[in-house]
Design a protein around this motif. Structure first.
Motif, short mmCIF file in Angstrom:
data_model
loop_
_atom_site.label_atom_id
_atom_site.label_comp_id
_atom_site.label_asym_id
_atom_site.label_seq_id
_atom_site.Cartn_x
_atom_site.Cartn_y
_atom_site.Cartn_z
N ASP A 189 5.78 -4.84 2.46
CA ASP A 189 5.74 -5.58 3.47
C ASP A 189 6.23 -6.38 3.82
O ASP A 189 6.75 -7.26 4.73
CB ASP A 189 4.64 -5.41 4.67
N PHE A 190 7.06 -7.47 2.82
CA PHE A 190 7.45 -9.21 2.66
C PHE A 190 8.28 -9.32 1.60
O PHE A 190 8.11 -8.92 0.52
CB PHE A 190 6.34 -10.05 2.70
N PHE A 191 9.74 -9.84 2.34
CA PHE A 191 10.98 -9.97 0.56
C PHE A 191 11.52 -11.64 1.50
O PHE A 191 11.80 -11.38 2.41
CB PHE A 191 11.81 -8.91 0.86
N GLY A 192 10.90 -12.43 0.63
CA GLY A 192 11.46 -13.64 0.89
C GLY A 192 12.04 -13.65 -0.49
O GLY A 192 12.49 -14.00 -1.61
N GLY A 193 13.30 -14.49 -0.26
CA GLY A 193 14.63 -13.93 -1.28
C GLY A 193 16.42 -15.28 -0.64
O GLY A 193 16.12 -15.40 0.21
N TYR A 194 17.27 -15.52 -1.75
CA TYR A 194 18.38 -16.12 -1.59
C TYR A 194 19.04 -15.73 -2.46
O TYR A 194 18.90 -15.47 -3.38
CB TYR A 194 18.07 -17.53 -2.34
N PRO A 195 20.30 -15.19 -1.81
CA PRO A 195 21.13 -14.22 -2.64
C PRO A 195 22.03 -14.64 -3.83
O PRO A 195 21.86 -15.78 -4.16
CB PRO A 195 22.24 -14.51 -1.69
N ILE A 196 21.72 -14.36 -5.40
CA ILE A 196 22.46 -14.35 -6.46
C ILE A 196 22.93 -13.69 -6.84
O ILE A 196 22.19 -12.07 -6.93
CB ILE A 196 21.05 -15.10 -6.48
N THR A 197 23.74 -13.34 -7.62
CA THR A 197 24.66 -12.10 -8.50
C THR A 197 24.32 -12.05 -9.43
O THR A 197 23.65 -13.15 -9.92
CB THR A 197 25.90 -12.07 -8.39
N PRO A 198 23.59 -10.72 -9.78
CA PRO A 198 23.72 -9.65 -9.79
C PRO A 198 22.23 -8.95 -9.03
O PRO A 198 22.17 -7.91 -8.90
CB PRO A 198 23.78 -9.45 -11.59
N SER A 199 21.55 -9.82 -8.67
CA SER A 199 20.90 -9.14 -7.78
C SER A 199 20.38 -8.22 -6.47
O SER A 199 19.49 -8.28 -5.48
CB SER A 199 18.91 -10.68 -7.88
N GLY B 3 7.78 -19.23 -2.47
CA GLY B 3 7.32 -20.45 -1.23
C GLY B 3 6.69 -19.26 -0.27
O GLY B 3 5.77 -18.88 -0.11
N THR B 4 7.85 -18.25 0.73
CA THR B 4 7.35 -17.88 1.90
C THR B 4 6.77 -16.10 1.33
O THR B 4 5.41 -15.85 1.54
CB THR B 4 8.72 -16.91 2.21
N VAL B 5 6.97 -16.10 0.09
CA VAL B 5 6.90 -14.59 -1.07
C VAL B 5 5.17 -15.32 -1.44
O VAL B 5 4.25 -14.49 -0.93
CB VAL B 5 7.03 -14.71 -1.99
N THR C 17 9.62 -11.20 -4.54
CA THR C 17 11.39 -11.38 -4.36
C THR C 17 12.44 -11.10 -5.12
O THR C 17 11.41 -10.13 -6.69
CB THR C 17 11.91 -13.14 -4.43
N ALA C 18 13.84 -11.67 -5.63
CA ALA C 18 14.78 -10.49 -6.51
C ALA C 18 15.62 -11.53 -6.67
O ALA C 18 16.20 -12.52 -5.53
CB ALA C 18 15.54 -9.96 -6.26
N THR C 19 16.23 -11.86 -8.18
CA THR C 19 16.77 -13.34 -8.39
C THR C 19 17.58 -12.74 -9.90
O THR C 19 17.32 -12.32 -9.96
CB THR C 19 15.88 -14.60 -8.54
N SER C 20 18.22 -14.03 -10.26
CA SER C 20 18.42 -13.68 -11.48
C SER C 20 18.57 -15.30 -12.17
O SER C 20 18.36 -16.37 -11.54
CB SER C 20 20.81 -13.17 -11.88
#
Lengths: 378, 178, 273
Positions: A24-34, A63-65, A77-80
């Motif tokens: 019920d929570f997602f915090g992240g920053y855009p980054i290819t390929p995620s 941090g928000t997560v 969160t999701a990242t690369s």
């Protein structure tokens, strides 16, 4: 209702799995390929009343997560690679503060900016050792679109149960690939949510019971006022630098993984009964290995496959046993040799261990693995 | 069909090769009940330059996820042909756009006026990818027409159904003339 | 025995005496926060105190709220997650000049831009205390620090202007000398539904005072007393009379919908769609 079969990208399947698990929570920053994971979450989370936020960087993302997790969220969160590197400090915070969350790393070529649109499996040891200080890691590795879904669900279950960040180590090949899968119906897969305490707030110790695995713990704002800190702390969560309390905390963190190894060992075996040449492979590379094993068998080579779906903690016992049985083990991975170091560590029988590596952004081919199998069989 | 079909759809960024790949995979996987793996090249080359999407279709479980011995190749531009035709099997099927691809270094290539028909008959070149899918399905029978139509309809923007249905029809017509 | 009114909001077991040096202003800020919370009648169970790293950031462990002591610079990022997941919580971020404006500067401006509902109490002692007196983004140019033995070559931030420019709905400054004013400013900030900053100028006699020969705690307090001008008075004074002084009061007070309020509309839209 008939079962829904859909053609999904790995990243989409991961996001759908998260929703299925109750994220019920997602915090992240855009980054290819995620990025597709974030995009799917931005679309789906508000529909179920969940929250999505795009932060100013990956540090803020995790941090928000962790903040949301402290407040009781099932957060992700999701990242690369580059973002994963930025998250390392707070990954350790999550371990120390025992905050459940899921971190997805859709691995790409590195180091640095590297190959943003091409796959790799070169963050495998960073997943284990990237944050500072002694700590444990739980990491899963999907080899198919369906596993992107089911393993994301499992990551949430493990995070809730073990009270720690759990890593899903995807890669660009799997993240951007599409396969069809049958979307599980509600209730078809296990989803675990940790129990909440029932004792009086005055008696509550946030880090009180044993290793905490499977136990009850409270969320901020639920009537239990407790302290969370990244400093070494006592069972109540208050900072300490006393040697005995420090040892208690560190032993607790270790034991919660070390005492549950059978539960955390998950290795798929193919053709292993009489295997003489064992291939060890995981994630996207394991798909090539699956092909190579079959081609080897067709040529009369007794090849088998070990495919850990939980890569951390490393399945020491399974690998040690397989090495005892095998004439040689071939480790197929998309890096310059990372998990092979663990295989060698688990090798008690001086069995030959051969690398089948590719690290140019392209998928290792069955022919390349076959060449190493042939060498191993000699 | 009891074999592995490796299909590569190539063109330049913006020609809808990835969309076409997804549609083909959905037709084969979801509607025809085959096993499919679809992947593509991303990155700067997807913003103009040569771009490709690959689809593997099989009635067996698909392990290795990449296309390395191409059974069916679509090239919408000369650059795509030059870059992506090297691993087309000797008995493979090649469909190229007759306007954009002028030089092909092997016999038996199907040169079809994909972009031209899109412009002239449908009025927008954008649907050339759908015409190509129709032509490929018509020539190779790698997916059924019914499934392809379902997949096209599920993956295109609302309001463009008629133009895409028309494009598909043109593709199958071109295939019939091959 | 008479019990101090703040006692009910404290965690006396194990955590006292606190880490702050004699003469440090941070305890006065804590007192002002507790009185503001009491004045507003806020429920302790609904208070979330989130901090980063530094002297000031040790405060949450002493307060009997939901407390989250995070990593250096990241309090506002954590607090954003806390607030979004549970908008019922009153979130107070406890931070310092280094924590909020150097390592955490990006989170500070973006939380202000988003107008995430939180009260940020920034204890500005113009130095890194916990690590031994290094210069911070608010150390005035020319002042000494352990990493500026010849005086800093850097200009300093004005946290209130920064917050206002970034989109905060409330920006105010007080001093620990005038604890009553500080309490009032914090009370105002806590009542805001948006990103509200209170900068609390707090002396560090142990490091800043010693390195800059500004005397002991008493002398530094005396200095605050004699060199503070209220913003309303300052507006009427020529700039040279204000230079080098602490200007206190409310610099910015606006009404803009907070982030969680707007996000509720996003949820409604997503569900309607």
């Amino acid at each position: 209702m008939s079962k829904q079969v859909a053609l999904l990208q790995g990243n989409e399947a991961c996001a759908l799995g998260a929703i299925y698990a109750g994220c019920d929570f997602f915090g992240g920053y855009p980054i290819t390929p995620s990025t597709e994971v974030a995009e799917e979450m931005a679309l789906m989370l508000p529909r179920s009343g969940g929250k999505f936020i795009q932060m100013e960087d990956e540090i803020a993302g995790i941090g928000t997560v962790l903040g949301a997790a402290a407040a009781g969220a099932k957060a992700m969160t999701a990242t690369s690679g580059p973002g994963f590197s930025l998250m390392m400090e707070l990954l350790g915070y999550g371990c120390m503060a025992e905050l459940p969350c899921v971190i997805v790393n859709v691995q790409r070529g590195g180091p640095s900016t590297g190959l943003p649109t091409k796959g790799a499996q070169a963050d495998m040891l960073q997943a284990r050792w990237g944050t500072h200080g002694d700590h444990q890691a739980i990491a899963l590795c999907p080899s198919s679109i369906e596993e992107c879904f089911t393993q994301t669900v499992k990551c949430f279950n493990l995070a809730e149960r073990f009270r720690m960040p759990v890593l899903l180590m995807m890669d660009e090949f799997i993240g951007h690939m599409r396969e069809k899968m049958t979307i599980p119906q509600p209730g078809e897969l296990e989803t675990y949510t940790h129990p909440r305490p029932k004792i009086k707030p005055a008696e509550y110790r946030h880090f009180g019971e044993g290793t905490g695995v499977g136990g009850a713990y409270a969320a901020m704002g639920s009537g239990y006022r407790f302290n969370i800190t990244g400093l070494t702390h006592d069972p109540k969560g208050f900072p300490t630098n006393r040697a005995d309390e420090t040892k208690w905390k560190m032993d607790r963190l270790r034991a919660k993984v070390a005492d549950h190894l059978p539960e955390l060992t998950e290795v798929e075996r193919e053709f292993m009964d009489d295997a003489e040449i064992v291939i060890f492979s995981y994630g996207a590379a394991a798909r090539t290995a699956q092909q190579a094993v079959r081609e080897a068998r067709a040529q009369g080579v007794k090849a088998g496959l070990l495919r850990p779906t939980v890569v951390w903690p490393f399945p020491d016992q399974v690998v040690t046993e397989a090495l005892r049985q095998a004439r040689a083990m071939v480790v197929a991975e998309l890096n310059q040799g990372q998990m092979i170091l663990e295989v060698e560590r688990a090798n008690r029988t001086h069995t030959r261990v051969l690398p089948a590596l590719r690290y140019d952004g392209e998928m290792i081919t069955p022919a390349e693995v076959m060449n190493v199998i042939a060498e191993a069989a000699r | 069909m009891s074999k592995r079909h490796e299909i590569r759809l190539s063109g330049s960024g913006g020609q809808g090769m990835i969309t076409a790949g997804v549609i083909l995979a959905e037709a084969a996987g979801v509607y025809d009940g085959q096993n499919v793996v679809q992947s593509q090249s991303y990155g700067p080359e997807a913003r103009g330059g040569a771009s490709k999407a690959e689809v593997i279709i099989s009635d067996q479980e698909i392990h290795f996820t990449k296309a390395t011995a191409i059974d069916i190749l679509l090239a919408m531009t000369q650059e795509a042909w030059d870059k992506y035709s090297h691993d087309l099997k000797s008995d493979g099927v090649a469909v190229v756009d007759s306007f954009y691809v002028k030089e092909v270094d092997r016999p038996g290539v199907h040169k079809l006026p994909l972009a031209q028909m899109a412009r002239q008959e449908v009025g927008i070149e954008m649907v050339a990818n759908i015409i190509a899918l129709g032509a490929i399905a018509g020539i190779t029978k790698v997916v059924t027409r019914e499934s392809l139509e379902k997949a096209v309809m599920s993956r295109i923007p609302k309001g463009t159904e008629d133009k895409n249905r028309q494009a598909l029809e043109i593709g199958f017509r071109l295939a019939a003339g091959v | 025995m008479k019990i101090h009114p703040a006692y009910e909001m404290l965690r006396p077991d194990k955590n006292f005496p606190n880490v702050w040096c004699p003469g440090c202003g941070h305890g006065i800020v804590q007192g002002a926060i507790i009185r503001a919370v009491q004045k507003l009648g806020l429920d302790r169970d609904e208070m979330a105190m989130v901090s980063g790293i530094g002297c000031s950031s040790r405060m949450p462990v002493y307060c009997d709220f939901n407390s989250l002591h995070t990593a250096h610079g990241r309090a506002i990022a954590f607090a954003t997650g806390v607030k979004l997941h549970n908008p019922k919580l009153h979130v107070i971020v406890i931070t310092g000049d280094g924590d909020a404006l150097a390592i955490g500067g990006n989170h500070f401006i973006h939380a202000a831009r988003r107008n995430v509902e939180m009260t940020v109490v920034l204890m500005n002692n113009m130095i890194y205390g916990m690590t031994g007196g290094q210069y911070s983004p608010t150390t005035p140019i020319g002042k000494r620090a352990s990493t500026a033995p010849y005086g800093t070559a850097e200009r300093d931030f004005d946290p209130c202007s920064l917050a206002k420019a970034a989109g905060a709905v409330f920006a105010a400054r007080g001093t620990v000398y005038n604890a009553a004013e500080l309490e009032k400013l914090i009370t105002q900030a806590l009542a805001k539904k948006g990103f509200a900053l209170v900068e609390a100028v707090s002396p560090c006699p142990t490091l800043y005072g010693r390195l800059n020969r500004e005397g002991n705690a008493v002398k530094m307090m005396q200095w605050q007393k004699e060199n503070t001008v209220n913003v309303k008075a300052a507006e009427k004074l020529p700039p040279e009379k204000v230079r080098g002084k602490i200007v206190t009061g409310v610099f910015h007070d606006a009404e803009t919908p907070g982030y969680t309020e707007i996000y509720d509309r996003v949820i409604a839209k997503a569900r309607g769609a």
